[in-house]
Scaffold this active site. Structure first.
Site, mmCIF file in Angstrom:
data_model
loop_
_atom_site.group_PDB
_atom_site.id
_atom_site.type_symbol
_atom_site.label_atom_id
_atom_site.label_comp_id
_atom_site.label_asym_id
_atom_site.label_seq_id
_atom_site.Cartn_x
_atom_site.Cartn_y
_atom_site.Cartn_z
ATOM 1 N N GLU A 44 0.851 -1.186 0.000
ATOM 2 C CA GLU A 44 0.000 0.000 0.000
ATOM 3 C C GLU A 44 0.887 1.236 0.000
ATOM 4 O O GLU A 44 1.744 1.393 0.870
ATOM 5 C CB GLU A 44 -0.923 0.022 1.222
ATOM 6 C CG GLU A 44 -1.854 1.227 1.234
ATOM 7 C CD GLU A 44 -2.705 1.320 2.484
ATOM 8 O OE1 GLU A 44 -3.522 2.251 2.560
ATOM 9 O OE2 GLU A 44 -2.531 0.481 3.390
ATOM 10 N N GLU A 69 4.685 4.659 3.879
ATOM 11 C CA GLU A 69 4.210 5.995 4.223
ATOM 12 C C GLU A 69 5.407 6.887 4.514
ATOM 13 O O GLU A 69 6.290 6.506 5.276
ATOM 14 C CB GLU A 69 3.281 5.936 5.436
ATOM 15 C CG GLU A 69 2.823 7.280 5.975
ATOM 16 C CD GLU A 69 2.110 8.127 4.925
ATOM 17 O OE1 GLU A 69 2.608 9.245 4.644
ATOM 18 O OE2 GLU A 69 1.079 7.668 4.401
ATOM 19 N N ASP A 118 -1.951 12.386 -3.492
ATOM 20 C CA ASP A 118 -1.964 13.801 -3.854
ATOM 21 C C ASP A 118 -2.209 13.922 -5.361
ATOM 22 O O ASP A 118 -1.473 13.338 -6.161
ATOM 23 C CB ASP A 118 -0.622 14.439 -3.488
ATOM 24 C CG ASP A 118 -0.662 15.956 -3.526
ATOM 25 O OD1 ASP A 118 -1.348 16.524 -4.405
ATOM 26 O OD2 ASP A 118 0.009 16.593 -2.697
ATOM 27 N N ASP A 154 -10.712 10.678 -4.997
ATOM 28 C CA ASP A 154 -11.898 11.533 -5.038
ATOM 29 C C ASP A 154 -11.740 12.618 -6.090
ATOM 30 O O ASP A 154 -12.643 13.430 -6.278
ATOM 31 C CB ASP A 154 -12.118 12.187 -3.672
ATOM 32 C CG ASP A 154 -10.991 13.156 -3.339
ATOM 33 O OD1 ASP A 154 -9.813 12.741 -3.368
ATOM 34 O OD2 ASP A 154 -11.268 14.341 -3.063
ATOM 35 N N THR A 190 -10.707 4.162 3.434
ATOM 36 C CA THR A 190 -9.678 4.921 4.133
ATOM 37 C C THR A 190 -10.368 5.979 4.986
ATOM 38 O O THR A 190 -11.578 6.197 4.875
ATOM 39 C CB THR A 190 -8.724 5.618 3.146
ATOM 40 O OG1 THR A 190 -9.426 6.705 2.514
ATOM 41 C CG2 THR A 190 -8.220 4.655 2.075
ATOM 42 N N TYR A 192 -9.959 9.230 4.728
ATOM 43 C CA TYR A 192 -10.410 10.265 3.800
ATOM 44 C C TYR A 192 -11.673 9.819 3.076
ATOM 45 O O TYR A 192 -12.632 10.566 2.913
ATOM 46 C CB TYR A 192 -9.319 10.581 2.775
ATOM 47 C CG TYR A 192 -8.221 11.472 3.281
ATOM 48 C CD1 TYR A 192 -8.491 12.764 3.725
ATOM 49 C CD2 TYR A 192 -6.906 11.039 3.298
ATOM 50 C CE1 TYR A 192 -7.486 13.585 4.187
ATOM 51 C CE2 TYR A 192 -5.886 11.856 3.764
ATOM 52 C CZ TYR A 192 -6.176 13.129 4.203
ATOM 53 O OH TYR A 192 -5.174 13.940 4.664
ATOM 54 N N GLU A 193 -11.665 8.573 2.632
ATOM 55 C CA GLU A 193 -12.785 8.044 1.863
ATOM 56 C C GLU A 193 -14.082 8.085 2.662
ATOM 57 O O GLU A 193 -15.143 8.465 2.139
ATOM 58 C CB GLU A 193 -12.474 6.616 1.433
ATOM 59 C CG GLU A 193 -13.477 5.981 0.515
ATOM 60 C CD GLU A 193 -13.011 4.611 0.047
ATOM 61 O OE1 GLU A 193 -13.732 4.002 -0.765
ATOM 62 O OE2 GLU A 193 -11.934 4.146 0.492
#
Length: 229
Positions: A44, A69, A118, A154, A190, A192-193
């Site tokens: 990921e 990350e 991003d 998104d 996630t 954010y999702e």
């Protein structure tokens, strides 16, 4: 938005040290030793606070997950989530996505997740997008033949760009949708999702499968003529 600096970051990271890979550059060809019984190895990119990481790993305990990350303040939250859930099939790497070929040997990865990266909307920053051809060529170096990239965003502009970019670098597209949760939540979200879904914002998703591909030869530079006297 810049993430707020986490308090006690170092001791928090140390408490989760069992799931942090300190020397990923020494790991090519050795990842399966972390979980010899794993049926797949998945990566990921940009795990953030780890809601998707923990949820997916919990749902598929026979899969080895490597979460990459670059922001420690986000990664520590993901590590704490996985540690609290007593997950033993997730390991973390603090690095940028462009380092993947240095961490994995060719064909070592079965699947790559790219979630809400991003979008880098300006054209001059296009090469920074994680679905830009330069990155796709890096992913090809570590994915096994037929390996997949699962991509969610998104951002409509980034999604449209990606729809064109993937096929140009030897990936076939499937499961393409412009409103993933239109008929109710689908899969693990996630952080954010989940927030975007609550706001009614559509989520774009696709699966890109790697096929045989040869990079087109670059035209040779024109030879300069003889200098005039």
């Amino acid at each position: 938005m810049r993430m707020r600096k986490k308090k006690n970051l170092v001791p928090r990271m140390e408490r989760c040290a069992a799931c942090l890979i300190q020397e990923p550059y020494e790991m090519p060809g050795k990842w399966r030793e972390l979980m010899p019984e794993a049926r797949e190895l998945r990566v990921e990119l940009g795990c953030g606070k780890g809601r998707f990481t923990a949820g997916t790993a919990q749902a598929e305990p026979d899969v080895l997950f490597i979460a990459v990350e670059m922001i420690p303040d986000a990664m520590v939250v993901a590590m704490e989530r996985c540690t609290a859930a007593e997950l033993h099939n997730v390991f973390f790497v603090s690095a940028n996505a462009d380092q993947l070929p240095l961490f994995f040997r060719p064909g070592e990865v079965d699947r790559i997740y790219i979630n809400f990266c991003d979008p880098w909307p300006t054209k001059r920053h296009a090469k920074r997008r994680l679905t830009h051809g330069n990155f796709l060529k890096l992913y090809r170096k570590v994915l096994q033949p037929g390996g997949e990239i699962h991509f969610k965003t998104d951002n409509m502009g980034l999604f449209d760009f990606s729809l064109e970019e993937f096929p140009q670098f030897g990936f076939t597209l499937s499961e393409v949708t412009r409103n993933l949760h239109e008929n109710g939540p689908v899969g693990v979200m996630t952080d954010y999702e989940a927030k975007f879904h609550e706001l009614g914002q559509p989520i774009y998703r696709l699966v890109a499968t790697m096929t045989d591909w040869e990079e087109p030869a670059q035209p040779a530079p024109e030879e300069a003529g003889p200098e005039e006297a």
